[in-house]
Design a protein around this motif. Structure first.
Motif, PDB file in Angstrom:
ATOM      1  N   GLY A 104     -41.028  15.417  72.532  1.00 23.88           N
ATOM      2  CA  GLY A 104     -39.792  14.999  73.191  1.00 23.88           C
ATOM      3  C   GLY A 104     -39.703  13.490  73.325  1.00 23.88           C
ATOM      4  N   ASN A 105     -40.834  12.837  73.703  1.00 25.18           N
ATOM      5  CA  ASN A 105     -40.846  11.376  73.794  1.00 25.18           C
ATOM      6  C   ASN A 105     -40.617  10.744  72.435  1.00 25.18           C
ATOM      7  OD1 ASN A 105     -43.284  10.752  76.467  1.00 25.18           O
ATOM      8  ND2 ASN A 105     -41.174  11.399  76.554  1.00 25.18           N
ATOM      9  N   LYS A 145     -38.887  11.887  70.052  1.00 22.59           N
ATOM     10  CA  LYS A 145     -37.499  12.078  69.628  1.00 22.59           C
ATOM     11  C   LYS A 145     -36.512  11.232  70.424  1.00 22.59           C
ATOM     12  CE  LYS A 145     -38.143  16.794  68.004  1.00 22.59           C
ATOM     13  NZ  LYS A 145     -37.884  18.200  68.281  1.00 22.59           N
ATOM     14  N   THR A 146     -36.839  10.917  71.663  1.00 21.38           N
ATOM     15  CA  THR A 146     -35.865  10.259  72.537  1.00 21.38           C
ATOM     16  C   THR A 146     -36.155   8.784  72.814  1.00 21.38           C
ATOM     17  OG1 THR A 146     -37.047  10.997  74.509  1.00 21.38           O
ATOM     18  CG2 THR A 146     -35.259  12.414  73.705  1.00 21.38           C
ATOM     19  N   ILE A 147     -37.337   8.301  72.450  1.00 19.74           N
ATOM     20  CA  ILE A 147     -37.714   6.912  72.709  1.00 19.74           C
ATOM     21  C   ILE A 147     -38.136   6.302  71.375  1.00 19.74           C
ATOM     22  CG2 ILE A 147     -39.272   5.383  73.978  1.00 19.74           C
ATOM     23  CD1 ILE A 147     -39.580   7.677  76.029  1.00 19.74           C
ATOM     24  N   THR A 148     -37.694   5.096  71.107  1.00 21.06           N
ATOM     25  CA  THR A 148     -38.030   4.473  69.831  1.00 21.06           C
ATOM     26  C   THR A 148     -39.536   4.252  69.708  1.00 21.06           C
ATOM     27  OG1 THR A 148     -37.893   2.185  70.604  1.00 21.06           O
ATOM     28  CG2 THR A 148     -35.829   3.209  69.823  1.00 21.06           C
ATOM     29  N   GLY A 149     -39.998   4.236  68.493  1.00 16.19           N
ATOM     30  CA  GLY A 149     -41.409   3.956  68.234  1.00 16.19           C
ATOM     31  C   GLY A 149     -41.826   2.597  68.752  1.00 16.19           C
ATOM     32  N   ILE A 193     -45.214   0.506  75.504  1.00  8.74           N
ATOM     33  CA  ILE A 193     -45.767   1.236  76.653  1.00  8.74           C
ATOM     34  C   ILE A 193     -47.280   1.380  76.488  1.00  8.74           C
ATOM     35  CG2 ILE A 193     -45.847   3.501  77.775  1.00  8.74           C
ATOM     36  CD1 ILE A 193     -42.781   3.698  77.118  1.00  8.74           C
ATOM     37  N   ARG A 194     -47.700   1.799  75.307  1.00 12.31           N
ATOM     38  CA  ARG A 194     -49.132   1.984  75.042  1.00 12.31           C
ATOM     39  C   ARG A 194     -49.893   0.665  75.213  1.00 12.31           C
ATOM     40  NH1 ARG A 194     -50.830   5.856  70.295  1.00 12.31           N
ATOM     41  NH2 ARG A 194     -50.345   7.332  71.931  1.00 12.31           N
ATOM     42  N   VAL A 195     -49.356  -0.432  74.720  1.00 16.84           N
ATOM     43  CA  VAL A 195     -50.020  -1.741  74.830  1.00 16.84           C
ATOM     44  C   VAL A 195     -50.134  -2.163  76.299  1.00 16.84           C
ATOM     45  CG1 VAL A 195     -49.720  -4.222  74.347  1.00 16.84           C
ATOM     46  CG2 VAL A 195     -49.471  -2.532  72.507  1.00 16.84           C
ATOM     47  N   ALA A 196     -49.074  -1.962  77.087  1.00 17.16           N
ATOM     48  CA  ALA A 196     -49.112  -2.344  78.510  1.00 17.16           C
ATOM     49  C   ALA A 196     -50.189  -1.558  79.253  1.00 17.16           C
ATOM     50  CB  ALA A 196     -47.746  -2.111  79.154  1.00 17.16           C
ATOM     51  N   PHE A 197     -50.325  -0.272  78.931  1.00 21.61           N
ATOM     52  CA  PHE A 197     -51.330   0.548  79.608  1.00 21.61           C
ATOM     53  C   PHE A 197     -52.731   0.233  79.095  1.00 21.61           C
ATOM     54  CE2 PHE A 197     -47.519   2.514  80.933  1.00 21.61           C
ATOM     55  CZ  PHE A 197     -47.800   3.006  82.194  1.00 21.61           C
ATOM     56  N   ILE A 208     -49.923   9.468  78.165  1.00 24.56           N
ATOM     57  CA  ILE A 208     -48.776   8.806  78.788  1.00 24.56           C
ATOM     58  C   ILE A 208     -47.544   9.627  78.442  1.00 24.56           C
ATOM     59  CG2 ILE A 208     -47.387   6.707  78.937  1.00 24.56           C
ATOM     60  CD1 ILE A 208     -49.846   5.209  77.767  1.00 24.56           C
ATOM     61  N   THR A 209     -46.768   9.960  79.457  1.00 26.32           N
ATOM     62  CA  THR A 209     -45.546  10.737  79.254  1.00 26.32           C
ATOM     63  C   THR A 209     -44.401  10.050  79.973  1.00 26.32           C
ATOM     64  OG1 THR A 209     -46.924  12.729  79.296  1.00 26.32           O
ATOM     65  CG2 THR A 209     -44.549  13.056  79.373  1.00 26.32           C
ATOM     66  N   VAL A 210     -43.249   9.998  79.316  1.00 25.83           N
ATOM     67  CA  VAL A 210     -42.054   9.390  79.901  1.00 25.83           C
ATOM     68  C   VAL A 210     -41.036  10.506  80.144  1.00 25.83           C
ATOM     69  CG1 VAL A 210     -40.236   7.672  79.607  1.00 25.83           C
ATOM     70  CG2 VAL A 210     -42.507   7.276  78.612  1.00 25.83           C
ATOM     71  N   TYR A 211     -40.516  10.550  81.363  1.00 26.24           N
ATOM     72  CA  TYR A 211     -39.529  11.565  81.739  1.00 26.24           C
ATOM     73  C   TYR A 211     -38.224  10.888  82.135  1.00 26.24           C
ATOM     74  CZ  TYR A 211     -43.782  14.328  82.508  1.00 26.24           C
ATOM     75  OH  TYR A 211     -44.987  14.954  82.369  1.00 26.24           O
TER      76      TYR A 211
END
Length: 165
Positions: free
Chosen positions: A49-50, A52-56, A62-66, A88-91
């Motif tokens: 779902g992430n 499909k709905t959030i750009t690569g 997000i991954r780099v910040a974490f 990491i999951t974005v809702y």
């Protein structure tokens, strides 16, 4: 005079309603987690779902910040088989709030970024934390705020960062 005060009052209420937006952070912790002993981490893949709905591009930011936050706490990234796996999951969801001092309600979109950490030796879920805030539609604004969101999440992590010591 009264005809002028009502529009000014309404404008003031609308402006004040936006001032209350702040990140809410929630966390949970398994007391048996060996947080001081974890030396390496691996990322688990984002949900379908992430993807499909959030750009690569945004998922990578997000991954780099974490990753920065994890590394400030002494963990090193390994491609596979880290001491812990990090998911990491974005809702996104519709939320409702009320205007300050009134019973009027308005709806808006919220965004939550959740982090789950799994101990790969015990196969236990050892840490969960999520930050929730009003969705910012502008990608530049989301990018600008992302380090602060990641930092607020990791303030709840059981091991302090090098900058906090």
């Amino acid at each position: 005079m009264r005809n002028i005060l009502i529009p000014i009052w309404i404008l003031g209420m609308v402006m004040l309603s936006g001032c209350g937006s702040s990140i809410r952070v929630y966390s949970d912790l398994d007391d048996t987690g060996r947080f001081e002993q974890y030396a390496t981490y691996s990322f688990m893949d984002f949900t379908e779902g992430n993807k499909k709905t959030i750009t690569g591009m945004e998922l990578e930011r997000i991954r780099v910040a974490f990753a920065r936050e994890l590394e400030q706490r002494g963990l090193q990234f390994v491609e596979e088989n880290g001491d812990v796996s990090v998911k990491i999951t974005v809702y996104h969801r519709e939320a409702m709030d009320r205007y300050y001092g009134h019973s009027w309600r308005y709806t808006f979109m919220e965004r939550a970024i959740a982090v789950d950490m799994y101990d790969n030796q015990s196969l236990k879920h050892v840490w969960h934390c999520a930050a929730v805030d009003e969705l910012k539609y502008d990608p530049e604004e989301r990018t600008e705020r992302l380090p602060a969101v990641a930092s607020e999440i990791f303030e709840r992590y059981p091991v302090q960062s090098a900058r906090e010591i």
